[in-house]
Design a protein around this motif. Structure first.
Motif, PDB file in Angstrom:
ATOM      1  N   SER A 179       1.128  -5.871  17.693  1.00 47.89           N
ATOM      2  CA  SER A 179      -0.185  -5.234  17.585  1.00 47.89           C
ATOM      3  C   SER A 179      -1.107  -6.059  16.704  1.00 47.89           C
ATOM      4  CB  SER A 179      -0.054  -3.808  17.026  1.00 47.89           C
ATOM      5  OG  SER A 179       0.341  -3.833  15.672  1.00 47.89           O
ATOM      6  N   VAL A 180      -2.387  -6.008  17.036  1.00 48.31           N
ATOM      7  CA  VAL A 180      -3.416  -6.748  16.301  1.00 48.31           C
ATOM      8  C   VAL A 180      -4.599  -5.820  16.066  1.00 48.31           C
ATOM      9  CG1 VAL A 180      -4.985  -8.724  16.275  1.00 48.31           C
ATOM     10  CG2 VAL A 180      -2.723  -8.939  17.365  1.00 48.31           C
ATOM     11  N   SER A 181      -5.069  -5.778  14.832  1.00 50.48           N
ATOM     12  CA  SER A 181      -6.292  -5.058  14.495  1.00 50.48           C
ATOM     13  C   SER A 181      -7.357  -6.079  14.121  1.00 50.48           C
ATOM     14  CB  SER A 181      -6.057  -4.096  13.329  1.00 50.48           C
ATOM     15  OG  SER A 181      -5.172  -3.060  13.710  1.00 50.48           O
ATOM     16  N   LEU A 182      -8.470  -6.061  14.854  1.00 48.62           N
ATOM     17  CA  LEU A 182      -9.586  -6.962  14.596  1.00 48.62           C
ATOM     18  C   LEU A 182     -10.654  -6.198  13.821  1.00 48.62           C
ATOM     19  CD1 LEU A 182      -9.927  -8.434  18.200  1.00 48.62           C
ATOM     20  CD2 LEU A 182      -8.705  -9.471  16.266  1.00 48.62           C
ATOM     21  N   ILE A 183     -11.201  -6.825  12.774  1.00 47.48           N
ATOM     22  CA  ILE A 183     -12.258  -6.174  12.002  1.00 47.48           C
ATOM     23  C   ILE A 183     -13.361  -7.171  11.696  1.00 47.48           C
ATOM     24  CG2 ILE A 183     -10.951  -6.558   9.850  1.00 47.48           C
ATOM     25  CD1 ILE A 183     -12.450  -4.150   8.668  1.00 47.48           C
ATOM     26  N   HIS A 184     -14.595  -6.718  11.911  1.00 44.95           N
ATOM     27  CA  HIS A 184     -15.763  -7.474  11.463  1.00 44.95           C
ATOM     28  C   HIS A 184     -16.583  -6.542  10.584  1.00 44.95           C
ATOM     29  CE1 HIS A 184     -19.262 -10.002  11.247  1.00 44.95           C
ATOM     30  NE2 HIS A 184     -20.012  -9.027  11.733  1.00 44.95           N
ATOM     31  N   ARG A 189     -26.054  -5.205   2.945  1.00 45.20           N
ATOM     32  CA  ARG A 189     -26.912  -5.600   1.841  1.00 45.20           C
ATOM     33  C   ARG A 189     -27.786  -6.784   2.226  1.00 45.20           C
ATOM     34  NH1 ARG A 189     -22.214  -6.679  -2.343  1.00 45.20           N
ATOM     35  NH2 ARG A 189     -21.505  -7.740  -0.455  1.00 45.20           N
ATOM     36  N   ARG A 190     -27.446  -7.461   3.345  1.00 41.78           N
ATOM     37  CA  ARG A 190     -28.137  -8.694   3.688  1.00 41.78           C
ATOM     38  C   ARG A 190     -29.333  -8.540   4.631  1.00 41.78           C
ATOM     39  NH1 ARG A 190     -23.253 -13.152   4.339  1.00 41.78           N
ATOM     40  NH2 ARG A 190     -22.575 -13.066   2.171  1.00 41.78           N
ATOM     41  N   GLY A 230     -20.629  -2.514   5.013  1.00 39.75           N
ATOM     42  CA  GLY A 230     -20.473  -2.465   3.563  1.00 39.75           C
ATOM     43  C   GLY A 230     -20.017  -3.785   2.999  1.00 39.75           C
ATOM     44  N   SER A 231     -19.237  -3.700   1.937  1.00 38.11           N
ATOM     45  CA  SER A 231     -18.705  -4.897   1.293  1.00 38.11           C
ATOM     46  C   SER A 231     -17.553  -5.448   2.116  1.00 38.11           C
ATOM     47  CB  SER A 231     -18.207  -4.565  -0.115  1.00 38.11           C
ATOM     48  OG  SER A 231     -17.327  -5.571  -0.586  1.00 38.11           O
ATOM     49  N   PRO A 232     -17.623  -6.719   2.560  1.00 39.57           N
ATOM     50  CA  PRO A 232     -16.507  -7.278   3.341  1.00 39.57           C
ATOM     51  C   PRO A 232     -15.171  -7.175   2.624  1.00 39.57           C
ATOM     52  CG  PRO A 232     -18.426  -8.687   3.538  1.00 39.57           C
ATOM     53  CD  PRO A 232     -18.769  -7.652   2.500  1.00 39.57           C
ATOM     54  N   ALA A 269     -10.467 -13.219  -2.655  1.00 41.23           N
ATOM     55  CA  ALA A 269     -10.392 -11.883  -3.238  1.00 41.23           C
ATOM     56  C   ALA A 269      -9.375 -11.030  -2.493  1.00 41.23           C
ATOM     57  CB  ALA A 269     -11.764 -11.223  -3.204  1.00 41.23           C
ATOM     58  N   VAL A 270      -9.341 -11.140  -1.176  1.00 42.17           N
ATOM     59  CA  VAL A 270      -8.359 -10.389  -0.390  1.00 42.17           C
ATOM     60  C   VAL A 270      -6.943 -10.845  -0.747  1.00 42.17           C
ATOM     61  CG1 VAL A 270      -7.482  -9.971   1.939  1.00 42.17           C
ATOM     62  CG2 VAL A 270      -9.948  -9.886   1.492  1.00 42.17           C
ATOM     63  N   ALA A 271      -6.755 -12.164  -0.875  1.00 43.08           N
ATOM     64  CA  ALA A 271      -5.429 -12.683  -1.220  1.00 43.08           C
ATOM     65  C   ALA A 271      -4.976 -12.176  -2.585  1.00 43.08           C
ATOM     66  CB  ALA A 271      -5.443 -14.202  -1.199  1.00 43.08           C
TER      67      ALA A 271
END
Length: 287
Positions: A179-184, A189-190, A230-232, A269-271
């Motif tokens: 399974s794969v979840s794709l998110i963008h 704010r931009r 929102g915030s990535p 930051a995610v790492a």
């Protein structure tokens, strides 16, 4: 995919736990392992033999543990500081992946795995797998590296770096990911000053882009799509928290990259913060 895996170690209990992740890489094509210990010497190279002798028992124990995978393990002791030695040995041994922990311990500040991870991500020209290490009061470490190839979370900003990372997602699916979840994430704010119609156009374009990626995977995997706002960093971490058994795969250089700034601040930051392991794919860089 990852035929030669470089595993740096600072010989801490946390690094023992990171090394245990190696077995989960066998389904991803791992055929050999390079176990690297950097002595952290900037000067006083004459101390290297004594430091190596002191490190050998623990280093040999980690090598024996890694050999349980049934694969050859080369042990390398290097005199310099960890980030530079990781970069050098990765190039010399033609490593296709560097496996690091996001928390560790060491007598020398240069060898703290957290700081080593950040500088390695900045330098590395090969993918880096960051395994989250949680140290227990007993000083024993635990990681979240089980079943790496089964479930994938792929954040994308549709940049060239993200497309490069998606190539690894395709390869992981081909290798058996279910399974794969794709998110963008649209950073609202931009786009100040845009009308609602224009924002709706952005939504449509981004959903179409996600759909294109999903269509490439659906013949062999279950695929979901998430267009978030929102915030990535926060939105990616939110999704990761709902998928604790996932492997996060993302590029380290997205749109708006400035070389003087920390490379790929979102991915870094995610790492640092995600409880799941994070596979970071570098963008093409000059030699």
């Amino acid at each position: 995919m990852f035929s030669t895996v470089l595993i740096p170690t600072d010989l801490s209990p946390a690094s023992d736990s990171v090394a245990e992740c190696a077995g989960s890489l066998v389904p991803l094509g791992m055929k050999s392992i390079v176990l690297l210990h950097a002595l952290g010497l900037r000067h006083l190279e004459d101390m290297a033999p004594a430091l190596e002798a002191d490190a050998r028992p623990k280093l040999d124990a980690q090598a024996r543990s890694l050999r349980r995978t049934g694969l050859p393990v080369e042990v390398v002791v290097a005199p310099g500081v960890a980030p530079q030695e990781i970069d050098r040995v990765a190039r010399e041994r033609h490593a296709s992946l560097v496996l690091l922990g996001s928390q560790g311990a060491s007598l020398a500040s240069e060898l703290r795995v957290g700081s080593v991870t950040l500088e390695t991500l900045h330098r590395s020209k090969v993918p880096v797998l960051v395994a989250r290490v949680t140290c227990q009061p007993s000083d024993e470490g635990a990681t979240t590296c089980r079943a790496l190839a089964s479930r994938i979370l792929h954040p994308t900003d549709f940049s060239d770096a993200a497309e490069r990372a998606f190539a690894y997602v395709r390869a992981l699916v081909k290798g058996g990911a279910r399974s794969v979840s794709l998110i963008h994430v649209q950073d609202r704010r931009r786009p100040h000053g845009h009308s609602q119609d224009k924002l709706a156009d952005f939504d449509r374009i981004d959903r179409d882009r996600l759909g294109r990626l999903a269509d490439e995977l659906r013949t062999t995997a279950d695929v979901s799509m998430d267009l978030a706002y929102g915030s990535p960093i926060q939105e990616i971490l939110r999704c990761a928290a709902k998928m604790p058994d996932s492997l996060i795969v993302m590029g380290t250089q997205g749109r708006g990259f400035i070389p003087e700034v920390l490379l790929g601040s979102v991915s870094h930051a995610v790492a640092r913060q995600a409880n799941a392991p994070v596979l970071l794919i570098p963008a093409h860089r000059g030699a």
